[in-house]
Design a protein around this motif. Structure first.
Motif, PDB file in Angstrom:
ATOM      1  N   GLY A 120      -9.893 -13.513   1.330  1.00 36.85           N
ATOM      2  CA  GLY A 120      -8.668 -12.806   0.943  1.00 36.85           C
ATOM      3  C   GLY A 120      -8.931 -11.375   0.526  1.00 36.85           C
ATOM      4  N   ALA A 121      -7.854 -10.607   0.489  1.00 33.02           N
ATOM      5  CA  ALA A 121      -7.973  -9.174   0.234  1.00 33.02           C
ATOM      6  C   ALA A 121      -8.215  -8.849  -1.242  1.00 33.02           C
ATOM      7  CB  ALA A 121      -6.709  -8.467   0.717  1.00 33.02           C
ATOM      8  N   LYS A 122      -7.786  -9.735  -2.127  1.00 33.13           N
ATOM      9  CA  LYS A 122      -7.949  -9.410  -3.549  1.00 33.13           C
ATOM     10  C   LYS A 122      -9.427  -9.272  -3.910  1.00 33.13           C
ATOM     11  CE  LYS A 122      -6.101 -10.837  -7.990  1.00 33.13           C
ATOM     12  NZ  LYS A 122      -5.348 -11.904  -8.648  1.00 33.13           N
ATOM     13  N   TYR A 174      -0.771  -1.705  -7.541  1.00 37.69           N
ATOM     14  CA  TYR A 174      -1.285  -3.086  -7.620  1.00 37.69           C
ATOM     15  C   TYR A 174      -2.490  -3.011  -8.565  1.00 37.69           C
ATOM     16  CZ  TYR A 174      -3.591  -7.308  -5.613  1.00 37.69           C
ATOM     17  OH  TYR A 174      -4.198  -8.521  -5.405  1.00 37.69           O
ATOM     18  N   TYR A 178      -7.009  -2.694  -8.230  1.00 36.06           N
ATOM     19  CA  TYR A 178      -7.894  -1.566  -7.906  1.00 36.06           C
ATOM     20  C   TYR A 178      -8.444  -0.944  -9.191  1.00 36.06           C
ATOM     21  CZ  TYR A 178      -4.662  -1.774  -3.876  1.00 36.06           C
ATOM     22  OH  TYR A 178      -3.859  -2.196  -2.845  1.00 36.06           O
ATOM     23  N   ASN A 223       2.851  -2.504  -2.303  1.00 35.47           N
ATOM     24  CA  ASN A 223       3.227  -3.352  -3.421  1.00 35.47           C
ATOM     25  C   ASN A 223       2.990  -2.480  -4.658  1.00 35.47           C
ATOM     26  OD1 ASN A 223       3.642  -5.303  -5.332  1.00 35.47           O
ATOM     27  ND2 ASN A 223       1.725  -6.385  -4.972  1.00 35.47           N
ATOM     28  N   ASP A 254      -5.448  -0.610   1.861  1.00 32.80           N
ATOM     29  CA  ASP A 254      -5.016  -2.006   1.733  1.00 32.80           C
ATOM     30  C   ASP A 254      -3.767  -2.208   2.600  1.00 32.80           C
ATOM     31  OD1 ASP A 254      -4.095  -4.483   0.950  1.00 32.80           O
ATOM     32  OD2 ASP A 254      -4.378  -4.137  -1.196  1.00 32.80           O
ATOM     33  N   TYR A 260       0.160  -6.047   3.803  1.00 32.15           N
ATOM     34  CA  TYR A 260       1.552  -6.340   4.201  1.00 32.15           C
ATOM     35  C   TYR A 260       1.895  -5.771   5.574  1.00 32.15           C
ATOM     36  CZ  TYR A 260       1.888  -7.864  -0.583  1.00 32.15           C
ATOM     37  OH  TYR A 260       1.681  -8.536  -1.755  1.00 32.15           O
ATOM     38  N   SER A 292      -5.079  -9.272   5.041  1.00 34.33           N
ATOM     39  CA  SER A 292      -4.932 -10.592   4.438  1.00 34.33           C
ATOM     40  C   SER A 292      -4.062 -11.481   5.317  1.00 34.33           C
ATOM     41  CB  SER A 292      -4.264 -10.416   3.076  1.00 34.33           C
ATOM     42  OG  SER A 292      -3.876 -11.659   2.567  1.00 34.33           O
ATOM     43  N   SER A 300      -2.516 -13.875   3.803  1.00 38.48           N
ATOM     44  CA  SER A 300      -1.677 -14.498   2.766  1.00 38.48           C
ATOM     45  C   SER A 300      -0.192 -14.376   3.041  1.00 38.48           C
ATOM     46  CB  SER A 300      -1.980 -13.879   1.408  1.00 38.48           C
ATOM     47  OG  SER A 300      -3.201 -14.364   0.927  1.00 38.48           O
ATOM     48  N   LYS A 301       0.261 -13.160   3.265  1.00 41.34           N
ATOM     49  CA  LYS A 301       1.689 -12.947   3.425  1.00 41.34           C
ATOM     50  C   LYS A 301       2.078 -12.988   4.899  1.00 41.34           C
ATOM     51  CE  LYS A 301       1.210 -12.530  -0.882  1.00 41.34           C
ATOM     52  NZ  LYS A 301       1.305 -11.519  -1.872  1.00 41.34           N
ATOM     53  N   ARG A 322      -6.336 -19.249   1.747  1.00 38.11           N
ATOM     54  CA  ARG A 322      -7.283 -18.158   1.468  1.00 38.11           C
ATOM     55  C   ARG A 322      -8.027 -17.673   2.717  1.00 38.11           C
ATOM     56  NH1 ARG A 322      -5.246 -15.897  -1.411  1.00 38.11           N
ATOM     57  NH2 ARG A 322      -7.054 -14.638  -1.875  1.00 38.11           N
ATOM     58  N   TYR A 362       9.087  -6.384  -0.489  1.00 41.99           N
ATOM     59  CA  TYR A 362       9.451  -5.965  -1.843  1.00 41.99           C
ATOM     60  C   TYR A 362      10.614  -4.996  -1.843  1.00 41.99           C
ATOM     61  CZ  TYR A 362       5.003  -8.076  -3.003  1.00 41.99           C
ATOM     62  OH  TYR A 362       3.974  -8.974  -3.139  1.00 41.99           O
TER      63      TYR A 362
HETATM   64  N1  PLP Z   1      -3.333  -6.458  -1.861  1.00 42.56           N
HETATM   65  C1  PLP Z   1      -2.077  -6.364  -2.294  1.00 42.56           C
HETATM   66  C2  PLP Z   1      -1.416  -5.045  -2.303  1.00 42.56           C
HETATM   67  C3  PLP Z   1      -1.406  -7.492  -2.762  1.00 42.56           C
HETATM   68  O1  PLP Z   1      -0.152  -7.388  -3.210  1.00 42.56           O
HETATM   69  C4  PLP Z   1      -2.063  -8.738  -2.755  1.00 42.56           C
HETATM   70  C5  PLP Z   1      -1.411  -9.963  -3.241  1.00 42.56           C
HETATM   71  O2  PLP Z   1      -0.382 -10.010  -3.805  1.00 42.56           O
HETATM   72  C6  PLP Z   1      -3.376  -8.779  -2.296  1.00 42.56           C
HETATM   73  C7  PLP Z   1      -3.981  -7.631  -1.858  1.00 42.56           C
HETATM   74  C8  PLP Z   1      -4.143 -10.063  -2.355  1.00 42.56           C
HETATM   75  O3  PLP Z   1      -4.175 -10.697  -1.149  1.00 42.56           O
HETATM   76  P1  PLP Z   1      -4.984 -12.046  -0.936  1.00 42.56           P
HETATM   77  O4  PLP Z   1      -4.043 -13.172  -1.183  1.00 42.56           O
HETATM   78  O5  PLP Z   1      -5.452 -11.945   0.482  1.00 42.56           O
HETATM   79  O6  PLP Z   1      -6.141 -12.071  -1.882  1.00 42.56           O
END
Ligand code: PLP
Length: 404
Positions: free
Chosen positions: A107-109, A132, A135, A188, A216, A219, A247, A249-250, A258, A343
């Motif tokens: 995942g990106a987080k 977000y 960072y 975001n 990033d 989205y 990611s 995720s969305k 993940r 959003y």
């Molecule tokens: N980057 C941004 C801007 C996000 O809003 C989010 C999740 O809300 C993520 C990364 C995290 O993504 P991941 O679920 O792939 O870890």
């Protein structure tokens, strides 16, 4: 005697979502008969698409057979997935990114918080305000941000780039040149996007100054309009100055499964040193790969069936976003985002602070959103709603807000 990493003491409490949670819990216990609708947290609600579920089932079965069982994944991720990513997310958009430049992750987080490890401790970071929070917090932990200043509501050694309605929520190039620049589009929390021309200005600025852009694009799949870059590598010269995070995720509802990836061009350098081998080393040392079954699920997102199904899912959320956007606009609110992002960023009515508006929504119409000020001082007087709820709840929430 063991001691702690004192940088952690500089972190500000993750007070935004815990404070929201506490307020909602208190309200619900005092008003047990009220139906609260939550359009606050950015988590998906639609189930995983059938083509992906089917790939997951087959992959699970493979794990039960000696001939097809898989152990540790390759360091960069399975080739079948990296090939599909390179082909569909990059080559198809004219970006010259090879499978070897893609690092599959969970995942990106994790990636966008860990990436700072390969840069010098003295690098100065620039972030958007609002932002977000990951960072900044990951750089606080690494000791790169200096002390927190209660008056400015920011860290002393961070360059904050205001994102306001005047600049379309895309930051202006900073006077003081940062070493690392975090950009996130679609954004975001604001739901804003950046045009290709403006992103090209950032790429030119970074190349001129020897900065690295950490882009990033979590989205990206929500982009609907022409002229909006899906990848920073659509800009000329970006391979010389940018790392990109993506990611599933969305895009495909993988918040619980993940999966994500990071792109580091092979020849990208900082201070004359190549970054690719450093991240490869970091990845190999600290990470053992996304599970095979999840990478197979990721591959299924690129099949004809999978693509159609996840496109439908994104369209569902975007339709929610349209209900929110149009409904609020019709009710006289100043509204942004929601067209190329899940959003919606709205200006609070009157001179209400973000938290005052939060309280009003919760108490009067039982709708939960996120106060913009929680993402940074320039988020004050704004409020974030997400399009990730069910259609029914989204429509009901907007009807209630209209009657506020
Ligand atoms: N980057 C941004 C801007 C996000 O809003 C989010 C999740 O809300 C993520 C990364 C995290 O993504 P991941 O679920 O792939 O870890």
């Amino acid at each position: 005697m063991a001691t702690i990493n004192k940088n952690y003491l500089r972190l500000q409490g993750s007070y935004l979502f815990s404070r929201i949670g506490e307020k909602v819990r208190n309200f619900q216990s005092e008003n047990p008969d009220k139906k609260i609708i939550r359009l606050g947290i950015g988590d998906v609600t639609r189930p995983i698409a059938p083509a992906i579920i089917s790939a997951l089932h087959s992959a699970v079965d493979e794990m039960g057979q000696e001939s097809t069982f898989k152990g540790y994944a390759p360091d960069l991720g399975y080739e079948f997935l990296r090939n599909a990513i390179a082909e569909n997310d990059f080559k198809a958009r004219g970006c010259d990114i090879s499978p070897d430049e893609i690092f599959v992750s969970d995942g990106a987080k994790g990636d966008c918080s860990n990436i700072q490890e390969i840069f010098g401790a003295d690098n100065k970071i620039a972030v958007c305000d609002p932002v977000y929070p990951v960072y900044v917090d990951s750089n606080v932990m690494a000791g790169r941000t200096g002390e927190y200043d209660d008056i400015t509501e920011g860290y002393k050694d961070v360059i904050y780039m205001p994102c306001t309605r005047e600049n379309g929520f895309a930051p202006d190039l900073p006077q003081e040149v940062p070493d690392l620049i975090y950009l996130c589009f679609p954004n975001n929390p604001t739901g804003a996007v950046i045009t290709k021309d403006r992103l090209q200005e950032w790429v030119d600025y970074a190349r001129k100054n020897g900065s690295i852009i950490l882009y990033d694009a979590a989205y990206e799949s929500f982009i609907t309009e022409e002229g909006i870059p899906h990848s920073i590598y659509e800009c000329e010269g970006a391979k010389e100055c940018a790392i990109e995070f993506r990611s599933f995720s969305k895009t495909a509802g993988f918040t619980g499964l993940r999966l994500g990836f990071t792109v580091i061009p092979k020849d990208l350098t900082a201070g004359g040193e190549r970054l690719w081998p450093l991240w490869a080393r970091r990845h190999g040392t600290k990470y053992n790969g996304a599970p095979y079954i999840i990478q197979k699920a990721g591959e299924a997102c690129y099949s004809q069936e999978g693509r159609a199904q996840i496109k439908e899912q994104v369209a569902y959320y975007l339709e929610n976003a349209r209900y929110i956007y149009d409904g609020l606009k019709g009710a006289g609110y100043e509204v942004y985002g929601g067209v190329n992002a899940p959003y919606i960023w709205l200006r609070t009515p009157g001179e209400l602070t973000s938290w005052e508006f939060f309280d009003q929504l919760l108490e009067k119409v039982n709708v939960v959103g996120t106060p913009g000020s929680g993402f940074g001082p320039h988020g004050e007087h704004y409020f974030r709603l997400t399009a990730f709820g069910s259609r029914e709840n989204t429509i009901e929430a907007i009807e209630r807000i209209k009657n506020l």
